[in-house]
Design an enzyme around this catalytic site. Structure first.
Site, PDB file in Angstrom:
ATOM      1  N   HIS A 130       0.959  -1.169  -0.112  1.00  0.00           N
ATOM      2  CA  HIS A 130      -0.151  -0.134   0.006  1.00  0.00           C
ATOM      3  C   HIS A 130       1.000   1.277   0.159  1.00  0.00           C
ATOM      4  O   HIS A 130       1.724   1.493   0.816  1.00  0.00           O
ATOM      5  CB  HIS A 130      -0.873  -0.049   1.196  1.00  0.00           C
ATOM      6  CG  HIS A 130      -1.819   0.943   1.124  1.00  0.00           C
ATOM      7  ND1 HIS A 130      -1.932   1.741   2.461  1.00  0.00           N
ATOM      8  CD2 HIS A 130      -2.717   1.705   0.547  1.00  0.00           C
ATOM      9  CE1 HIS A 130      -2.959   2.659   2.345  1.00  0.00           C
ATOM     10  NE2 HIS A 130      -3.384   2.533   0.783  1.00  0.00           N
ATOM     11  N   HIS A 177      -1.097  11.197  -2.285  1.00  0.00           N
ATOM     12  CA  HIS A 177      -2.570  10.782  -1.929  1.00  0.00           C
ATOM     13  C   HIS A 177      -3.256  12.142  -1.566  1.00  0.00           C
ATOM     14  O   HIS A 177      -4.507  12.081  -1.705  1.00  0.00           O
ATOM     15  CB  HIS A 177      -2.464   9.844  -0.633  1.00  0.00           C
ATOM     16  CG  HIS A 177      -3.674   9.502  -0.011  1.00  0.00           C
ATOM     17  ND1 HIS A 177      -4.539  10.282   0.757  1.00  0.00           N
ATOM     18  CD2 HIS A 177      -4.454   8.394  -0.187  1.00  0.00           C
ATOM     19  CE1 HIS A 177      -5.659   9.695   0.962  1.00  0.00           C
ATOM     20  NE2 HIS A 177      -5.523   8.421   0.448  1.00  0.00           N
TER      21      HIS A 177
HETATM   22 MG    MG Z   1      -4.583   4.646  -2.634  1.00  0.00          MG
END
Ligand code: MG
Length: 249
Positions: free
Chosen positions: A15, A57
C-alpha cells in the site's frame, strides 16, 4: 475460489509502496516494497496545479511534505522543491514527490507491477483519469501486462476507459454498496476493491459468484489477512506486505 475468466489479481500489494516502513508514495517506498519481495505496489496519482501527474495521496501538501496548501493550487516545480521524506524519518530526508513518469520508470527498471489509484483533486476527476490513462498508453510497454487502475471516482474510471479501453480497471468502494454489480458492469471493471473492515464472507462469495475477484484494503495484521484469505479474498493491500506475504500461499 477464483474460477476461469477472473482477472488475475496478485495475492499481496504494497500500500502506497510499503507505507509502514518507508514514506508513502515515494520512490523510496516503491524501492522498499521491491526489497521486501513484493512484486506489486499500490500508489495514488493526482495532478499538480499545472496538470502534471504526480504520486501523492492527499489533496493538500501538509501531511506528507514540508509544504502548505492545496496540490491543485501548486505548480509541479514548487511541489518538486518540497521534502516528502523527512516527516517519516530523518533517513528519508530529501525524498521528493515523484512524477508519475518517475514511478513508471522505477516499476520498469525493477520489473514491478502496480495498482494505480486515480486520486483526483476534487473537481478534476475526468481530467485526472484521462491523464493517467494517456501516460500509460504512451509509456507502458505493450509486451508487459498492463497496470491495474482503480478509483472511488467513477468519472475517473470512465475517462480512463475512453482514452485507453484496454487498461484493466477496478472499482474502489468502502462498504460494498447494494448496487455494486451494476456499477462494476457499467464501468467494465475487472475487480472490486473493498475496505476490509466492512467485508464479510458472504459478500466475498457473492462477488465471486458474479465473476469478479476481491481486493481487500488496508490489512496490516497477519491474523486478519489469514481470515480474509480463508474467505477467499484474492488480494490484500497492506502497509506491511512483508507480514502478509508468508500467508499468501
Ligand atoms: Mg490509494
Amino acid at each position: 475460489m477464483v474460477g476461469q475468466g477472473f482477472y488475475r489479481l496478485p495475492r499481496v500489494v504494497g500500500h502506497r509502496g510499503a507505507a509502514a516502513s518507508a514514506p508513502e508514495n515515494t520512490l523510496a517506498g516503491l524501492r522498499r516494497a521491491h526489497q521486501l519481495g513484493v512484486g506489486w505496489v499500490e500508489f495514488d496519482v493526482k495532478l499538480s496545479g499545472d496538470g502534471v501527474p504526480i504520486v501523492m495521496h492527499d489533496a493538500v501538501l501538509e501531511r506528507t511534505t514540508d509544504g502548505k496548501g492545496a496540490v491543485a493550487d501548486t505548480a509541479y516545480a514548487a511541489i518538486r522543491a518540497l521534502d516528502a521524506g523527512a516527516w517519516f524519518g530523518p533517513e528519508f530526508a530529501g525524498e521528493r514527490v515523484p512524477s508519475f513518469d518517475e514511478a513508471i520508470d522505477l516499476l520498469l527498471s525493477h520489473g514491478m507491477s502496480a495498482n494505480v489509484e486515480i486520486k483526483a483533486c476534487p473537481g478534476r476527476e475526468r481530467e485526472t483519469g484521462a491523464a493517467v490513462a494517456r501516460r500509460l498508453a504512451d509509456r507502458w510497454p505493450a509486451d508487459r501486462p498492463p497496470l491495474l487502475l482503480s478509483s472511488y471516482a467513477e468519472a475517473s474510471l470512465e475517462a480512463a476507459r475512453e482514452v485507453a479501453p484496454a487498461l484493466p480497471r477496478g472499482l474502489l468502494v468502502r462498504a460494498v454498496p447494494e448496487d455494486w454489480q451494476a456499477r462494476v458492469e457499467r464501468l467494465g471493471a475487472v475487480s472490486l476493491h473493498c475496505r476490509q473492515r466492512d467485508l464479510d464472507e458472504a459478500t466475498v462469495a457473492a462477488v465471486h459468484r458474479a465473476g469478479y475477484p476481491v481486493l481487500a484494503y488496508t490489512v496490516n495484521e497477519p491474523e486478519r489477512a489469514a481470515e480474509l484469505f480463508g474467505w477467499g479474498v484474492d488480494c490484500i493491500c497492506s502497509d506491511r506486505p512483508e507480514a502478509i506475504l508468508p500467508l499468501a500461499g
